[in-house]
Design an enzyme around this catalytic site. Structure first.
Site, mmCIF file in Angstrom:
data_model
loop_
_atom_site.group_PDB
_atom_site.id
_atom_site.type_symbol
_atom_site.label_atom_id
_atom_site.label_comp_id
_atom_site.label_asym_id
_atom_site.label_seq_id
_atom_site.Cartn_x
_atom_site.Cartn_y
_atom_site.Cartn_z
ATOM 1 C CB ALA A 296 -0.924 -0.007 1.213
ATOM 2 C CD GLU A 297 5.643 3.019 3.495
ATOM 3 O OE1 GLU A 297 6.519 3.866 3.751
ATOM 4 O OE2 GLU A 297 5.530 1.941 4.119
ATOM 5 N N GLY A 298 3.903 1.582 -1.124
ATOM 6 C CA GLY A 298 4.523 1.739 -2.430
ATOM 7 C C GLY A 298 3.547 2.229 -3.483
#
Length: 572
Positions: free
Chosen positions: A144-146
């Site tokens: 998700a962060e990426g």
């Protein structure tokens, strides 16, 4: 047109940073006159004032005392937001706290306690909108962060609105993890179909853009966690014991320090430092398919002649602080500067620091680890991600790429694009804001959004599918109450029982056909439950009940990793 606001807290491993974003929300339900554009997201409330605040340390440091995470950590951040955002819109301003790699390193129980106390504190002390704790206050996985970082970068570069424009890849090195995200070319979609994460973002004219991404993450490979593993490697390789002095080639000559009774002495040897940090990549760990990059993870081959990557966070700090080489990356020049730095005497660098010869953001702590971090960044870029060390592309083109104007390298480190900081939180708010407006339109009255932003038509009787067990429980409870009431009221008196039977017959003729028909039978409800899977705490299943409120996307901003399993907290 009304102004919307959002509060996004990046709860990282070394600290938490609150960021305020705002955008215009069109209350007109007509889509015909809308241009093919994404919403214009602005930092702050649009007045040019301060829009972010950071506090230290990270929320994971409250693992042993989670009840203090609100007053001793979040209060300063949220007081800042409460003062900055107009008070009359607090109740419709969502708060998202997304904890990253630092929290992923904790156990599930520790995560849940911290997040539970955080959510309760915010709800009790502020009027901001948190419709669902488990979706608004949560640990997000590395994928998700990426994905959010990729969205933010390409949004700022304006490569998203036109499909004939090439997007750029995204690299992020934080304190505890490393992420990569890039759009797969059509030629690779078939071979990597099981690794694709398709992200959907909404345009103001009602259309959605789709991008097939390869996104993955390496927990424990961020700069701080890699340094911790490096120290362990030194101790293991030299049989470190209390009283021994171990050589540290990634520290400057003349620097000595102590950790748990073990003495370390810097030798400032970049070549030896690169050799040791290379071992941290776990290149020998097998992959399920080729090519095998590092730590058992395979990345689709990248044609660096046609794909450009940007790097943020530690990739920027390491190349820019002290070395002043942020921006277009040139391996020979950067390597030369790192080699010179690592070979410098520790006292010499301290003297330069105290004489203010270095950048204002540089401090002693950064100088202590800079040789290691630069060596680690070099290995991750070239030995992990296979970024070429030469700026000449694989087809011998001299100018490389031109996705980012004036840059001619397959890799560029960035902090800001057009004066806006590149933060994955911008990608999160973009996904929220772009699809929120679409879901509020009559055309999407029976749609819901999955964690990737895709709008999906709700199946018939979706309300039954979402709450079958709860509905059965409620009906059973009502029936039991009715039965007990009848016993008390009529008892065993034959006349009363006869009157009760007549009452039931009249009720069945007038009302019951609508209640006890086939459409509402218990058998139907049981059949629906066969389609449901038992959900793990980290996954969301099933469509939501349609609503036009601003809460609808706040409940859908969850994203599940295929490699990192991050349990979501079971809030009450």
């Amino acid at each position: 047109m009304v102004r919307k606001y959002g509060i996004f807290i990046d709860a990282g491993s070394s600290g938490s940073r609150l960021l305020i974003y705002s955008w215009d929300y069109d209350t007109d339900s007509s889509l015909s006159d809308k241009v093919k554009k994404l919403p214009l997201i602005e930092t702050g409330i649009g007045d040019g004032g301060k829009w972010s605040l950071k506090v230290q340390p990270g929320i994971s440091s409250f693992a042993n005392n989670p009840k203090h995470v609100g007053k001793k950590h979040l209060k300063e951040l949220l007081d800042f937001a409460a003062h900055a955002i107009p008070k009359d819109v607090h109740k419709e301003t969502p708060v998202f706290l997304s904890a990253t790699a630092g929290m992923r390193l904790l156990g599930v129980d520790a995560q849940n306690k911290i997040l539970s106390h955080a959510c309760r504190y915010i709800k009790k002390n502020y009027d901001f909108d948190i419709p669902n704790c488990s979706n608004s206050i949560r640990v997000i996985d590395g994928k998700a962060e990426g994905m959010y970082g990729w969205l933010a970068t390409n949004y700022l570069l304006k490569t998203l609105e036109e499909k004939d424009t090439s997007t750029v890849g995204f690299l992020d090195m934080g304190g505890a993890s490393v992420q990569i995200a890039f759009e797969l070319p059509p030629s690779q979609l078939k071979n990597y179909k099981d690794s694709i994460s398709t992200v959907h973002i909404g345009l103001q004219n009602g259309q959605q853009l789709e991008y097939p991404l390869f996104v993955t993450t390496w927990l424990g490979f961020g700069a701080n966690e890699a340094y911790r593993r490096y120290l362990g490697l030194l101790i293991e390789s030299e049989n470190g014991k209390v009283g021994n002095t171990l050589s540290d080639p990634c520290s400057l000559r003349g620097r000595t320090y102590d950790i748990d009774g073990i003495e370390f002495a810097g030798t400032g040897d970049l070549k030896q430092c690169l050799k040791l940090t290379y071992n941290l990549l776990n290149k020998d760990k097998p992959c399920s398919m080729d090519p095998c990059n590092f730590d058992g993870i395979s990345i689709p081959p990248v044609d660096f002649a046609n794909t450009e990557f940007v790097g943020v966070s530690e990739f920027w700090y390491t190349t820019n602080d002290v070395f002043d080489m942020g921006g277009s990356y040139h391996f020979p020049n950067f390597y030369k500067k790192v080699d010179e730095y690592c070979g410098t005497e520790w006292e010499t660098m301290l003297s330069r620091l105290y004489n203010k010869e270095l950048t204002p953001s540089t401090d002693e702590n950064k100088l202590e680890k800079l040789c290691f971090k630069a060596s680690w960044a070099l290995n991750v870029l070239h030995e992990g991600f296979d970024v070429p060390k030469s700026n000449t592309s694989s087809n011998d083109a001299k100018d490389g790429l031109s996705v980012i104007p004036a840059y001619h390298s397959p890799f560029t480190s960035l902090e800001k694009i057009e004066r806006t900081e590149v933060s994955w939180t911008l990608g999160q708010v973009l996904l929220y804001a772009s699809n929120q407006q679409l879901l509020a339109k009559p055309e999407y009255a029976n749609y819901y959004m999955d964690p990737y932003g895709k709008l999906i038509a709700s199946p018939s009787k979706h309300w039954m599918r979402l709450f079958p067990n709860k509905l059965f429980f409620i009906l059973s409870f009502i029936f039991c109450l009715f039965f007990l009431f009848s016993l008390v009221l009529f008892g065993y008196d034959p006349k009363r029982r006869q009157r009760f039977k007549k009452f039931l017959l009249r009720l069945q003729r007038r009302k019951a056909p609508y209640i006890m028909s086939a459409n509402g039978s218990y058998e139907d409800i049981a059949d629906f439950s066969d389609d449901l899977e038992m959900s793990s705490p980290s996954k969301w299943h099933g469509p939501p009940i349609r609503t036009t409120s601003s809460h609808v996307l706040a409940d859908r901003l969850s994203f599940t990793a295929s490699r990192e399993r991050t349990p979501r907290s079971p809030f009450p």
